[in-house]
Design a protein around this motif. Sequence first.
Motif, PDB file in Angstrom:
ATOM      1  N   ASN A 249       0.763  -1.140  -0.171  1.00 33.28           N
ATOM      2  CA  ASN A 249       0.049  -0.067  -0.056  1.00 33.28           C
ATOM      3  C   ASN A 249       0.868   1.163  -0.014  1.00 33.28           C
ATOM      4  O   ASN A 249       1.694   1.506   0.715  1.00 33.28           O
ATOM      5  CB  ASN A 249      -1.137   0.128   1.247  1.00 33.28           C
ATOM      6  CG  ASN A 249      -2.209  -0.905   1.088  1.00 33.28           C
ATOM      7  OD1 ASN A 249      -2.311  -1.525   0.069  1.00 33.28           O
ATOM      8  ND2 ASN A 249      -3.044  -0.765   1.981  1.00 33.28           N
ATOM      9  N   ILE A 250       0.441   2.176  -1.087  1.00 36.15           N
ATOM     10  CA  ILE A 250       0.968   3.495  -0.980  1.00 36.15           C
ATOM     11  C   ILE A 250       0.267   4.583  -0.051  1.00 36.15           C
ATOM     12  O   ILE A 250       0.712   5.219   0.702  1.00 36.15           O
ATOM     13  CB  ILE A 250       1.140   4.000  -2.268  1.00 36.15           C
ATOM     14  CG1 ILE A 250       2.033   3.035  -2.923  1.00 36.15           C
ATOM     15  CG2 ILE A 250       1.576   5.408  -2.199  1.00 36.15           C
ATOM     16  CD1 ILE A 250       2.022   3.308  -4.393  1.00 36.15           C
ATOM     17  N   GLN A 251      -1.035   4.205  -0.011  1.00 39.74           N
ATOM     18  CA  GLN A 251      -2.166   4.884   0.882  1.00 39.74           C
ATOM     19  C   GLN A 251      -1.437   4.634   2.230  1.00 39.74           C
ATOM     20  O   GLN A 251      -1.111   3.749   2.871  1.00 39.74           O
ATOM     21  CB  GLN A 251      -3.520   4.080   0.659  1.00 39.74           C
ATOM     22  CG  GLN A 251      -4.609   4.837   1.929  1.00 39.74           C
ATOM     23  CD  GLN A 251      -5.733   3.883   1.839  1.00 39.74           C
ATOM     24  OE1 GLN A 251      -6.067   3.023   0.848  1.00 39.74           O
ATOM     25  NE2 GLN A 251      -6.487   4.298   2.606  1.00 39.74           N
ATOM     26  N   GLY A 252      -1.810   5.690   3.102  1.00 39.50           N
ATOM     27  CA  GLY A 252      -1.082   5.856   4.397  1.00 39.50           C
ATOM     28  C   GLY A 252       0.312   6.000   4.636  1.00 39.50           C
ATOM     29  O   GLY A 252       0.818   6.361   5.886  1.00 39.50           O
ATOM     30  N   GLN A 253       1.035   6.308   3.459  1.00 40.32           N
ATOM     31  CA  GLN A 253       2.438   6.177   3.683  1.00 40.32           C
ATOM     32  C   GLN A 253       2.854   7.854   3.419  1.00 40.32           C
ATOM     33  O   GLN A 253       2.056   8.612   2.971  1.00 40.32           O
ATOM     34  CB  GLN A 253       3.241   5.561   2.586  1.00 40.32           C
ATOM     35  CG  GLN A 253       3.035   3.981   2.741  1.00 40.32           C
ATOM     36  CD  GLN A 253       3.817   3.458   4.138  1.00 40.32           C
ATOM     37  OE1 GLN A 253       4.420   4.124   4.719  1.00 40.32           O
ATOM     38  NE2 GLN A 253       3.576   2.159   4.496  1.00 40.32           N
ATOM     39  N   PRO A 254       3.831   8.499   3.842  1.00 39.78           N
ATOM     40  CA  PRO A 254       4.199   9.894   3.969  1.00 39.78           C
ATOM     41  C   PRO A 254       4.648  10.116   2.527  1.00 39.78           C
ATOM     42  O   PRO A 254       4.895   9.126   1.520  1.00 39.78           O
ATOM     43  CB  PRO A 254       5.292   9.728   4.874  1.00 39.78           C
ATOM     44  CG  PRO A 254       6.040   8.433   4.897  1.00 39.78           C
ATOM     45  CD  PRO A 254       4.838   7.406   4.782  1.00 39.78           C
ATOM     46  N   ALA A 255       4.538  11.419   2.157  1.00 39.08           N
ATOM     47  CA  ALA A 255       4.955  11.919   0.716  1.00 39.08           C
ATOM     48  C   ALA A 255       6.274  11.274   0.383  1.00 39.08           C
ATOM     49  O   ALA A 255       7.234  11.310   1.257  1.00 39.08           O
ATOM     50  CB  ALA A 255       4.827  13.297   0.788  1.00 39.08           C
ATOM     51  N   GLY A 256       6.514  10.932  -0.869  1.00 33.50           N
ATOM     52  CA  GLY A 256       7.786  10.425  -1.304  1.00 33.50           C
ATOM     53  C   GLY A 256       8.014   8.767  -1.071  1.00 33.50           C
ATOM     54  O   GLY A 256       9.156   8.401  -1.513  1.00 33.50           O
ATOM     55  N   PHE A 257       6.778   8.118  -0.525  1.00 31.86           N
ATOM     56  CA  PHE A 257       7.176   6.733  -0.127  1.00 31.86           C
ATOM     57  C   PHE A 257       7.414   5.979  -1.630  1.00 31.86           C
ATOM     58  O   PHE A 257       8.620   5.251  -1.668  1.00 31.86           O
ATOM     59  CB  PHE A 257       5.927   6.342   0.688  1.00 31.86           C
ATOM     60  CG  PHE A 257       6.000   4.872   0.891  1.00 31.86           C
ATOM     61  CD1 PHE A 257       6.726   4.407   1.907  1.00 31.86           C
ATOM     62  CD2 PHE A 257       5.433   4.044   0.038  1.00 31.86           C
ATOM     63  CE1 PHE A 257       6.900   2.924   2.231  1.00 31.86           C
ATOM     64  CE2 PHE A 257       5.395   2.377   0.216  1.00 31.86           C
ATOM     65  CZ  PHE A 257       6.193   1.975   1.323  1.00 31.86           C
ATOM     66  N   CYS A 258       6.492   6.251  -2.420  1.00 35.07           N
ATOM     67  CA  CYS A 258       6.811   5.392  -3.714  1.00 35.07           C
ATOM     68  C   CYS A 258       7.834   6.054  -4.535  1.00 35.07           C
ATOM     69  O   CYS A 258       8.039   5.208  -5.666  1.00 35.07           O
ATOM     70  CB  CYS A 258       5.361   4.992  -4.391  1.00 35.07           C
ATOM     71  SG  CYS A 258       4.619   6.548  -5.134  1.00 35.07           S
ATOM     72  N   ARG A 259       8.627   7.116  -4.327  1.00 34.50           N
ATOM     73  CA  ARG A 259       9.471   7.552  -5.069  1.00 34.50           C
ATOM     74  C   ARG A 259      10.961   6.998  -4.383  1.00 34.50           C
ATOM     75  O   ARG A 259      12.140   7.430  -5.195  1.00 34.50           O
ATOM     76  CB  ARG A 259       9.511   9.168  -5.121  1.00 34.50           C
ATOM     77  CG  ARG A 259       8.040   9.498  -5.523  1.00 34.50           C
ATOM     78  CD  ARG A 259       7.809   9.197  -7.121  1.00 34.50           C
ATOM     79  NE  ARG A 259       8.925   9.498  -7.968  1.00 34.50           N
ATOM     80  CZ  ARG A 259       9.661   8.606  -8.914  1.00 34.50           C
ATOM     81  NH1 ARG A 259       9.118   7.305  -8.882  1.00 34.50           N
ATOM     82  NH2 ARG A 259      10.398   9.113  -9.689  1.00 34.50           N
ATOM     83  N   GLN A 260      10.742   6.456  -3.353  1.00 40.73           N
ATOM     84  CA  GLN A 260      12.418   5.717  -2.701  1.00 40.73           C
ATOM     85  C   GLN A 260      12.795   5.088  -3.906  1.00 40.73           C
ATOM     86  O   GLN A 260      12.450   4.149  -4.770  1.00 40.73           O
ATOM     87  CB  GLN A 260      12.190   4.928  -1.606  1.00 40.73           C
ATOM     88  CG  GLN A 260      11.440   5.865  -0.453  1.00 40.73           C
ATOM     89  CD  GLN A 260      11.150   4.569   0.615  1.00 40.73           C
ATOM     90  OE1 GLN A 260      12.003   4.318   1.397  1.00 40.73           O
ATOM     91  NE2 GLN A 260       9.926   4.379   0.648  1.00 40.73           N
ATOM     92  N   ARG A 261      14.270   5.008  -3.822  1.00 44.21           N
ATOM     93  CA  ARG A 261      14.911   4.237  -4.919  1.00 44.21           C
ATOM     94  C   ARG A 261      14.643   2.704  -4.806  1.00 44.21           C
ATOM     95  O   ARG A 261      14.549   2.118  -5.626  1.00 44.21           O
ATOM     96  CB  ARG A 261      16.227   4.504  -4.816  1.00 44.21           C
ATOM     97  CG  ARG A 261      17.334   3.873  -5.859  1.00 44.21           C
ATOM     98  CD  ARG A 261      18.689   4.077  -5.896  1.00 44.21           C
ATOM     99  NE  ARG A 261      19.503   3.243  -6.716  1.00 44.21           N
ATOM    100  CZ  ARG A 261      20.889   3.272  -6.726  1.00 44.21           C
ATOM    101  NH1 ARG A 261      21.423   4.289  -6.137  1.00 44.21           N
ATOM    102  NH2 ARG A 261      21.563   2.771  -7.553  1.00 44.21           N
ATOM    103  N   SER A 262      14.693   2.097  -3.351  1.00 41.87           N
ATOM    104  CA  SER A 262      14.563   0.805  -3.249  1.00 41.87           C
ATOM    105  C   SER A 262      13.187   0.308  -3.662  1.00 41.87           C
ATOM    106  O   SER A 262      12.727  -0.736  -4.148  1.00 41.87           O
ATOM    107  CB  SER A 262      14.702   0.549  -1.753  1.00 41.87           C
ATOM    108  OG  SER A 262      13.732   1.481  -0.756  1.00 41.87           O
TER     109      SER A 262
END
Length: 283
Positions: A116-129
């Motif tokens: 889930n990306i929902q509920g995560q802080p801004a930038g979560f799905c942009r992390q390199r990992s």
Amino acid sequence: MRIVDSHVHFWDPGVLHYSWLTGVPSLHRAFLPPDYAAATGQIPIERIVFVEANCRPDEARQEVELVERLVQAEPRVAGIVAFVDLTRGLGGQGSGVGDRLDALFRSPRVKGIRQNIQGQPAGFCRQRSFVEGVREVGRRGLVFDVCATHDQLPEVIDLVRDCPGTRFVLDHCGKPAIRQRALEPWSRNIAGLAAHENVWCKLSGLLTEASEAWCPEDLVPYAARVVECFGRERVLYGSDWPVLTLAGDYGRWYGFTQQFTRGWSATDRGRFYGDTAARVYGL
């Protein structure tokens, strides 16, 4: 019409731990195949895609094993979208995302991955990992299910742009702000996502984004915009059962989709209700 329900959850708090359920008393019990059969009644559902239910991360493998046991009683479960923590990085042998994906891939029913990306802080799905993890999902021929809210869609568009080799399925139409009757900027971002041909969209989850006293007219602008952007070839039916029970019953949601697609050709309805999900998930 034989239907593929592309978004179904089963869970049992007596077997696994789901911390989010403690805040939703009406859902804090087991929801298993007999409950789904009772909820769907005579609706002709031929196959089901199980989507991970946000159990404790260290129990993700046990969740897949639970569903594989449930298949004995519910053989319509044709696909599993499993959880993997993609932020852990590729790591060394036996310790990274690739190895976890390979372990899951041994189950022939695992067709996709969701974190889930929902509920995560801004930038979560942009992390390199995370980005590299999503690429690994694609390299194995698996789908990545995107669960994100309307305000997170710009970052999702960037993620999709950076992972051209991965097939994405957007859950719940990107969770638009239906209660506020807000179309923008959700509408613009849906168009941005649909511009990428490796993205499909589930018509699902709209009931729980609407107000408690929802009516079909509240949902139509959002469903219509999704179809306008993705086309009838890239939109697939999903129920989000049992979460949908927070806002209505299965029959009401199915009835809405029947009415919404009433003017479509038999071919387009066949795609929406089953053929597209079967193709995307490789059922």
